[in-house]
Scaffold this motif. Structure first.
Motif, PDB file in Angstrom:
ATOM      1  N   TYR A 125       0.857  -1.190   0.000  1.00  0.00           N
ATOM      2  CA  TYR A 125       0.000   0.000   0.000  1.00  0.00           C
ATOM      3  C   TYR A 125       0.893   1.240   0.000  1.00  0.00           C
ATOM      4  O   TYR A 125       1.830   1.336   0.790  1.00  0.00           O
ATOM      5  N   VAL A 126       0.578   2.177  -0.888  1.00  0.00           N
ATOM      6  CA  VAL A 126       1.418   3.365  -1.037  1.00  0.00           C
ATOM      7  C   VAL A 126       0.558   4.617  -1.151  1.00  0.00           C
ATOM      8  O   VAL A 126      -0.624   4.559  -1.490  1.00  0.00           O
ATOM      9  N   LYS A 127       1.193   5.731  -0.866  1.00  0.00           N
ATOM     10  CA  LYS A 127       0.606   7.026  -1.169  1.00  0.00           C
ATOM     11  C   LYS A 127       1.416   7.643  -2.297  1.00  0.00           C
ATOM     12  O   LYS A 127       2.647   7.658  -2.257  1.00  0.00           O
ATOM     13  N   VAL A 128       0.718   8.128  -3.304  1.00  0.00           N
ATOM     14  CA  VAL A 128       1.357   8.670  -4.497  1.00  0.00           C
ATOM     15  C   VAL A 128       0.977  10.131  -4.654  1.00  0.00           C
ATOM     16  O   VAL A 128      -0.199  10.495  -4.541  1.00  0.00           O
ATOM     17  N   ALA A 129       1.962  10.962  -4.889  1.00  0.00           N
ATOM     18  CA  ALA A 129       1.724  12.354  -5.256  1.00  0.00           C
ATOM     19  C   ALA A 129       2.247  12.549  -6.660  1.00  0.00           C
ATOM     20  O   ALA A 129       3.375  12.133  -6.981  1.00  0.00           O
ATOM     21  N   GLY A 130       1.439  13.157  -7.515  1.00  0.00           N
ATOM     22  CA  GLY A 130       1.878  13.305  -8.893  1.00  0.00           C
ATOM     23  C   GLY A 130       0.987  14.218  -9.706  1.00  0.00           C
ATOM     24  O   GLY A 130       0.040  14.819  -9.198  1.00  0.00           O
ATOM     25  N   ILE A 147       5.387   6.735  -1.576  1.00  0.00           N
ATOM     26  CA  ILE A 147       5.831   6.337  -0.239  1.00  0.00           C
ATOM     27  C   ILE A 147       4.937   5.215   0.283  1.00  0.00           C
ATOM     28  O   ILE A 147       3.702   5.343   0.295  1.00  0.00           O
ATOM     29  N   PRO A 148       5.526   4.103   0.737  1.00  0.00           N
ATOM     30  CA  PRO A 148       4.712   3.039   1.346  1.00  0.00           C
ATOM     31  C   PRO A 148       4.026   3.544   2.613  1.00  0.00           C
ATOM     32  O   PRO A 148       4.583   4.347   3.363  1.00  0.00           O
ATOM     33  N   LEU A 149       2.808   3.064   2.838  1.00  0.00           N
ATOM     34  CA  LEU A 149       2.084   3.447   4.042  1.00  0.00           C
ATOM     35  C   LEU A 149       2.710   2.764   5.252  1.00  0.00           C
ATOM     36  O   LEU A 149       3.089   1.601   5.204  1.00  0.00           O
ATOM     37  N   GLU A 150       2.790   3.505   6.337  1.00  0.00           N
ATOM     38  CA  GLU A 150       3.273   2.932   7.595  1.00  0.00           C
ATOM     39  C   GLU A 150       2.116   2.436   8.449  1.00  0.00           C
ATOM     40  O   GLU A 150       2.297   1.605   9.331  1.00  0.00           O
ATOM     41  N   ASP A 151       0.929   2.961   8.187  1.00  0.00           N
ATOM     42  CA  ASP A 151      -0.232   2.652   9.008  1.00  0.00           C
ATOM     43  C   ASP A 151      -1.445   2.654   8.095  1.00  0.00           C
ATOM     44  O   ASP A 151      -1.662   3.614   7.345  1.00  0.00           O
ATOM     45  N   MET A 152      -2.269   1.610   8.157  1.00  0.00           N
ATOM     46  CA  MET A 152      -3.432   1.550   7.273  1.00  0.00           C
ATOM     47  C   MET A 152      -4.465   2.627   7.604  1.00  0.00           C
ATOM     48  O   MET A 152      -5.379   2.879   6.815  1.00  0.00           O
ATOM     49  N   ASN A 153      -4.330   3.264   8.757  1.00  0.00           N
ATOM     50  CA  ASN A 153      -5.207   4.397   9.042  1.00  0.00           C
ATOM     51  C   ASN A 153      -5.000   5.530   8.031  1.00  0.00           C
ATOM     52  O   ASN A 153      -5.896   6.359   7.826  1.00  0.00           O
ATOM     53  N   GLU A 154      -3.832   5.561   7.414  1.00  0.00           N
ATOM     54  CA  GLU A 154      -3.559   6.575   6.397  1.00  0.00           C
ATOM     55  C   GLU A 154      -4.481   6.396   5.190  1.00  0.00           C
ATOM     56  O   GLU A 154      -4.857   7.375   4.541  1.00  0.00           O
ATOM     57  N   PHE A 155      -4.840   5.155   4.903  1.00  0.00           N
ATOM     58  CA  PHE A 155      -5.774   4.893   3.798  1.00  0.00           C
ATOM     59  C   PHE A 155      -7.136   5.479   4.138  1.00  0.00           C
ATOM     60  O   PHE A 155      -7.750   6.180   3.315  1.00  0.00           O
TER      61      PHE A 155
END
Length: 270
Positions: A125-130, A147-155
């Motif tokens: 799971y990642v967060k992408v900025a673009g 950037i890979p997520l460190e915590d699924m709460n970020e999703f």
């Protein structure tokens, strides 16, 4: 590096005080209507989106729009379904479960040995900025950060930010009262709503980055604020998240190191 996301839609711009009611042009730009200024400024912000929204975005006069909102720089969160590495770029298929997976292309700096070109493996799971792009009627993202997520709460937080961004950006810009600065997202306090009781982001940054930036700005000491002081004041936050926020703010020019690598001062400080 940067943290779990970076969004904002009305108060300060990246490191500045420009709101959506200001024109990003400046320097003698022709006078534009309030609506035109707002529209141009919105396109300068990094807006949280779902893949479904991006795929349904309309291309009008070479500008992507979701409804009446112009978009250019966006963030998405999803899982990598497939990875393909070429000499000059890496193509990921990212799936956020709102639509078919989307192609995300990250260009490779062949001279970079810092690890930025490392391929993120599938099922991460990642967060992408673009930047949103379209070629032969196929939309894709050109990523400037993955950037890979460190915590699924970020999703979950990202999805909430998507809803919030849509609500905020769909509202007409209100004029501030005389003698009062425009803050001004509904529900946002004058301090930028750093209490943690809202998912409303500010000035193009995540809540975490805003909390860190606010504390650094508020520090009166000439040498700035030490990372350990940030840790002491943000005890609810993992140290890794604080350092990621500091790295991002430093890389983006919001803050700078002073007497050593652990003291930071805001570039907006008086």
């Amino acid at each position: 590096m940067w943290n779990s996301g970076f969004e904002s839609y009305s108060t300060a711009s990246f490191g500045g005080a420009a709101s959506y009611t200001q024109s990003p042009g400046g320097f003698g730009s022709p006078t534009a209507s309030q609506a035109e200024k707002k529209s141009r400024a919105r396109a300068q912000y990094i807006i949280p989106c779902t893949i479904s929204q991006l795929l349904s975005a309309a291309l009008v006069d070479e500008v992507f729009k979701i409804g009446d909102v112009e978009i250019s720089q966006v963030t998405i969160v999803g899982i990598i379904r497939h990875t393909e590495k070429a000499p000059t770029n890496i193509v990921y298929k990212i799936d956020d479960m709102t639509a078919a997976p989307m192609d995300v292309r990250q260009w490779v700096d062949t001279d970079d040995t810092s690890g930025e070109n490392t391929v993120v493996p599938p099922e991460t799971y990642v967060k992408v900025a673009g930047h949103l792009r379209s070629f032969q009627n196929k939309k894709s993202l050109v990523a400037f950060k993955i950037i890979p997520l460190e915590d699924m709460n970020e999703f979950t937080t990202h999805m909430l930010e998507v809803v919030n961004a849509h609500m905020v950006l769909s509202k007409p810009v209100s004029q501030p009262s005389a003698g009062r600065a425009s803050v001004s997202n509904p529900g946002m306090s004058d301090a930028g709503n750093f209490g943690g009781n809202s998912f409303m982001p500010a000035n193009g940054l995540t809540v975490t980055q805003n909390q860190v930036l606010s504390l650094i700005k508020a520090c009166p000491r000439p040498e700035g604020l030490h990372v350990q002081d940030l840790r002491n004041q943000l005890q609810h936050m993992p140290l890794a998240s604080i350092k990621q926020a500091v790295d991002f703010l430093s890389n983006e020019g919001h803050i700078y190191s002073t007497v050593d690598d652990d003291h930071f001062k805001s570039t907006d400080a008086d």
